[in-house]
Design an enzyme around this catalytic site. Sequence first.
Site, mmCIF file in Angstrom:
data_model
loop_
_atom_site.group_PDB
_atom_site.id
_atom_site.type_symbol
_atom_site.label_atom_id
_atom_site.label_comp_id
_atom_site.label_asym_id
_atom_site.label_seq_id
_atom_site.Cartn_x
_atom_site.Cartn_y
_atom_site.Cartn_z
ATOM 1 N N HIS A 1 -4.403 -1.860 5.275
ATOM 2 C CA HIS A 1 -3.892 -2.087 3.918
ATOM 3 C C HIS A 1 -3.430 -3.537 3.746
ATOM 4 C CE1 HIS A 1 -3.923 1.916 2.025
ATOM 5 N NE2 HIS A 1 -3.779 2.378 3.256
ATOM 6 N N GLU B 1 -3.133 -5.237 1.111
ATOM 7 C CA GLU B 1 -2.283 -5.423 -0.083
ATOM 8 C C GLU B 1 -0.804 -5.257 0.249
ATOM 9 O OE1 GLU B 1 -3.913 -2.749 0.605
ATOM 10 O OE2 GLU B 1 -2.650 -1.024 0.100
ATOM 11 N N CYS C 1 -9.033 1.330 3.016
ATOM 12 C CA CYS C 1 -8.608 2.564 3.698
ATOM 13 C C CYS C 1 -9.504 3.741 3.280
ATOM 14 C CB CYS C 1 -7.130 2.839 3.456
ATOM 15 S SG CYS C 1 -6.449 4.006 4.654
#
Length: 236
Positions: free
Chosen positions: A211, A213, A108
């Site tokens: 994102h 994660e 990001c």
Amino acid sequence: MTMKPIIGMTACRGEGKVFKTNDTYVEAILRAGGIPVLLPIAQGLEDCARLAAMADGVLIPGGVDMAPQHFGEEPAKEVTCIDHQLDDFELELIRQAAALGKPMLAICRGHQVVNVAFGGTLYQDIPGQCPQAGGHYQATDSRAEPYHTVEVLPGTFLAAAMGEGAVLTNSYHHQAIREVAPGFTVSARAKDGIIEGIENADGSIVGVQWHPECMEERYPRFRGIFRAFVERAAAK
Ligand code: MN
């Protein structure tokens, strides 16, 4: 057997703390077999060379907007939250890590900072500068919720890590890469053309605009991004 690699990750400031991060990054590194070490910007720029030398790989996470002075512009009115010390710390860490050939994963804001570190530019505000673009800032309760489609381009290191073709990703950005830095290529795009992934020629530096994660627990395909990064750091 290879040793678990140390993954240095920058931590941003916030809520009055010098040290703030989202657990999801740490969990993703752990799940991929790395040893996460958080690097607060309370450290000086002169320390970046040693931090880069200590880490087997570097993760540059999401965060506030990058100050546009780094690519020769003054802020658009939609750019309201910046941190020059964080920018300076991450830019120096990225340069030092790159000089040592350390693998990097940038997410990001990190993906944007890496692009600028190597001479690329950003759109400061997608709605203001890219009227043809679709939505890139979702407001769902869960950050694991997919939002728009991303096309992972065949033959890229990103495709080798997570598979090529269309994938639904989350999206939490109002800035995006405009000109790709010299030495980097686009590895993924949204349907509206917004750049969602970049990588350097040997794939040691990979950036993604979404994102992963936050999604990898629910959607295992995204684990490949962290696994490829940690394996590369272990090999280094
Ligand atoms: Mn997006």
